[in-house]
Write an enzyme that holds these catalytic residues in place. Structure first.
Site, PDB file in Angstrom:
ATOM      1  N   SER A 127      30.382  41.111  34.907  1.00 29.11           N
ATOM      2  CA  SER A 127      29.808  39.767  34.996  1.00 29.11           C
ATOM      3  C   SER A 127      30.897  38.723  35.149  1.00 29.11           C
ATOM      4  CB  SER A 127      29.009  39.476  33.722  1.00 29.11           C
ATOM      5  OG  SER A 127      28.722  38.099  33.614  1.00 29.11           O
ATOM      6  N   TYR A 152      27.902  39.315  24.097  1.00 35.26           N
ATOM      7  CA  TYR A 152      27.466  40.031  25.314  1.00 35.26           C
ATOM      8  C   TYR A 152      28.593  39.978  26.347  1.00 35.26           C
ATOM      9  CZ  TYR A 152      26.014  40.058  30.144  1.00 35.26           C
ATOM     10  OH  TYR A 152      25.990  40.269  31.500  1.00 35.26           O
ATOM     11  N   LYS A 156      31.522  42.947  28.080  1.00 31.74           N
ATOM     12  CA  LYS A 156      31.870  43.184  29.484  1.00 31.74           C
ATOM     13  C   LYS A 156      33.383  43.137  29.661  1.00 31.74           C
ATOM     14  CE  LYS A 156      27.696  43.589  31.101  1.00 31.74           C
ATOM     15  NZ  LYS A 156      27.210  44.904  31.608  1.00 31.74           N
TER      16      LYS A 156
HETATM   17  C1  WQD Z   1      22.100  29.108  34.345  1.00 32.07           C
HETATM   18  C2  WQD Z   1      22.094  27.608  34.180  1.00 32.07           C
HETATM   19  C3  WQD Z   1      21.998  26.851  31.894  1.00 32.07           C
HETATM   20  C4  WQD Z   1      17.990  28.366  31.017  1.00 32.07           C
HETATM   21  C5  WQD Z   1      24.229  34.300  32.094  1.00 32.07           C
HETATM   22  C6  WQD Z   1      25.269  35.309  31.684  1.00 32.07           C
HETATM   23  C7  WQD Z   1      25.752  36.062  32.900  1.00 32.07           C
HETATM   24  C8  WQD Z   1      24.596  36.755  33.555  1.00 32.07           C
HETATM   25  C9  WQD Z   1      23.532  35.711  33.929  1.00 32.07           C
HETATM   26  C10 WQD Z   1      23.141  38.327  32.414  1.00 32.07           C
HETATM   27  C11 WQD Z   1      22.973  27.149  33.021  1.00 32.07           C
HETATM   28  C12 WQD Z   1      20.748  26.442  32.653  1.00 32.07           C
HETATM   29  C13 WQD Z   1      19.171  28.070  31.677  1.00 32.07           C
HETATM   30  C14 WQD Z   1      17.133  27.303  30.599  1.00 32.07           C
HETATM   31  C15 WQD Z   1      18.676  25.723  31.535  1.00 32.07           C
HETATM   32  N1  WQD Z   1      24.234  37.833  32.721  1.00 32.07           N
HETATM   33  N2  WQD Z   1      19.506  26.769  31.930  1.00 32.07           N
HETATM   34  N3  WQD Z   1      17.514  26.023  30.885  1.00 32.07           N
HETATM   35  O1  WQD Z   1      24.329  31.285  31.534  1.00 32.07           O
HETATM   36  O2  WQD Z   1      25.040  31.072  33.982  1.00 32.07           O
HETATM   37  O3  WQD Z   1      24.807  33.360  32.957  1.00 32.07           O
HETATM   38  O4  WQD Z   1      23.157  34.975  32.746  1.00 32.07           O
HETATM   39  O5  WQD Z   1      22.195  38.572  33.106  1.00 32.07           O
HETATM   40  O6  WQD Z   1      26.706  37.033  32.484  1.00 32.07           O
HETATM   41  O7  WQD Z   1      26.383  34.623  31.129  1.00 32.07           O
HETATM   42  O8  WQD Z   1      22.783  31.987  33.421  1.00 32.07           O
HETATM   43  O9  WQD Z   1      20.399  31.577  33.896  1.00 32.07           O
HETATM   44  O10 WQD Z   1      21.209  31.488  31.476  1.00 32.07           O
HETATM   45  O11 WQD Z   1      21.839  29.662  33.047  1.00 32.07           O
HETATM   46  O12 WQD Z   1      18.996  24.553  31.764  1.00 32.07           O
HETATM   47  O13 WQD Z   1      16.043  27.517  29.986  1.00 32.07           O
HETATM   48  O14 WQD Z   1      20.756  27.192  33.848  1.00 32.07           O
HETATM   49  O15 WQD Z   1      22.440  25.791  31.071  1.00 32.07           O
HETATM   50  O16 WQD Z   1      23.583  25.937  33.399  1.00 32.07           O
HETATM   51  P1  WQD Z   1      24.293  31.824  32.924  1.00 32.07           P
HETATM   52  P2  WQD Z   1      21.473  31.221  32.918  1.00 32.07           P
END
Ligand code: WQD
Length: 342
Positions: A127, A152, A156
């Site tokens: 990731s 998590y 990785k």
């Molecule tokens: C994306 C953006 C949030 C939810 C993580 C892991 C990565 C991978 C993908 C697992 C961010 C914003 C999110 C919500 C929001 N692994 N958001 N409201 O954090 O970039 O990556 O997931 O599958 O290893 O680190 O992805 O989709 O959680 O967030 O505003 O309800 O959306 O702040 O900016 P992230 P995400």
């Protein structure tokens, strides 16, 4: 004689999409899964799409004896793609030992079984979170990795360090670590997609569940970041593009084209979109008005993450072809199909 590939976590979100691409590419696929974060029904969905029901073994990879027995049954495999891991960032903060135990025991038992049985090719599901808060953009594979915020993400990073040591000590073993940016979307058939357990951590499933009325409102975690509209930027990549990259990575190892015992490749589109970009694109693509509210930042979120994609293009011959509209439309179709089934 088909080349056999074992896919651990092959009934999961990215695993199942990769199984479909492997089958389509004429590989003989064997799935290992404990169904802790996936459904056996996915096997039927894979059959419906490909006409082939992959061989599968229900196995807990934290149990060495059971793991070795499963691998021994398929010791003629040419390689392994290792997806099996817990992946909810928020849950890992609350249950770190469960994450270290599951993700690292599973990895070590898999590597040990492969080493004993002489299965010498390994693809790891990593990731972009291993980059932490990048000091340069776009992020290249040469960027320093940092200790990720979440347990998590740290599993990785530690996994990659284990792979680095293992491939140095075991010269007959070759590995590729694929660093995913933000996988979203679903198979064009609408038959498979993301199946989050409980309340989704990730943006896309939360958006589609809000639009479907499963969730009341999307919380947008902060709009005071140093970005064009204040919301964080991510490199969203279609899960089918991601799956195709795994097939090319497997072929690279099987054909002995790798240049180092352990290679890393970023899998992204190289294009960053903000949270508001995704929301606006969703509303335009679906005609749904999304109920959302700007709230406080979420711990651990970084302002911007997007990939340099030239190494994967040069060495794997891979690049993403699907755009944000494709990703969002396929996610929405899948969500609607899920609701119609329930
Ligand atoms: C994306 C953006 C949030 C939810 C993580 C892991 C990565 C991978 C993908 C697992 C961010 C914003 C999110 C919500 C929001 N692994 N958001 N409201 O954090 O970039 O990556 O997931 O599958 O290893 O680190 O992805 O989709 O959680 O967030 O505003 O309800 O959306 O702040 O900016 P992230 P995400």
């Amino acid at each position: 004689m088909k080349t056999k590939i074992i896919v651990t976590g092959g009934c999961g979100y990215i695993g199942s999409h990769t199984v479909i691409e492997l089958i389509t590419s004429q590989f003989d696929v064997v799935i290992f899964d404990d169904f802790s974060n996936s459904s056996k029904q996915t096997l039927e969905r894979i059959f419906k799409i490909t006409g082939i029901a992959p061989t599968f073994i229900e196995v807990d990879l934290k149990d060495y004896d059971a793991t070795f027995k499963a691998f021994e049954t398929h010791k003629d495999a040419n390689g392994v793609i290792h997806f099996a891991a817990h992946k909810a960032v928020g849950e890992s903060v609350n249950k770190p030992l469960m994450y270290y135990k599951n993700n690292l025991y599973s990895l070590i038992n898999t590597l040990e079984s492969q080493s004993t049985l002489g299965i010498s090719n390994f693809i790891f599901s990593s990731s972009a979170t291993v980059y932490g808060t990048p000091n340069t953009l776009p992020i290249t594979e040469e960027n320093d990795t940092q200790r990720p915020f979440s347990p998590y993400g740290n599993t990785k990073k530690i996994a990659e360090e284990i792979l680095d040591d293992f491939t140095k000590s075991n010269t007959s073993f070759s590995a590729i670590s694929l660093r995913y940016f933000n996988p979203i979307g679903a198979h064009d058939s609408g038959e498979i997609g993301e199946l989050p357990n409980g309340i989704p951590n990730n943006l896309m499933p939360y958006i589609t569940q809000t639009a479907a009325g499963v969730r009341e409102k999307l919380m947008v975690y902060g709009n005071d970041y140093p970005t064009k509209d204040g919301t964080p930027i991510r490199d969203y990549i279609h899960v089918v593009d991601l799956a195709k990259a795994h097939v090319l990575a497997v072929k690279r190892l099987i054909n002995h084209q790798q240049e180092k015992p352990l290679e890393y490749f970023n899998l992204g589109t190289g294009i960053g979109y903000s949270v508001l970009d995704v929301i606006n694109t969703f509303e335009n693509a679906t005609g749904c008005k999304l109920n959302y509210e700007i709230t406080e930042r979420r711990d651990g979120d970084v302002p911007q993450l997007y990939a340099a994609t030239n190494l994967a293009k040069e060495k794997l011959g891979w690049f993403a072809v699907k755009n944000l509209d494709d990703m969002i439309s396929s996610s929405w179709t899948w969500e609607q199909n899920l609701r119609n089934e329930n």
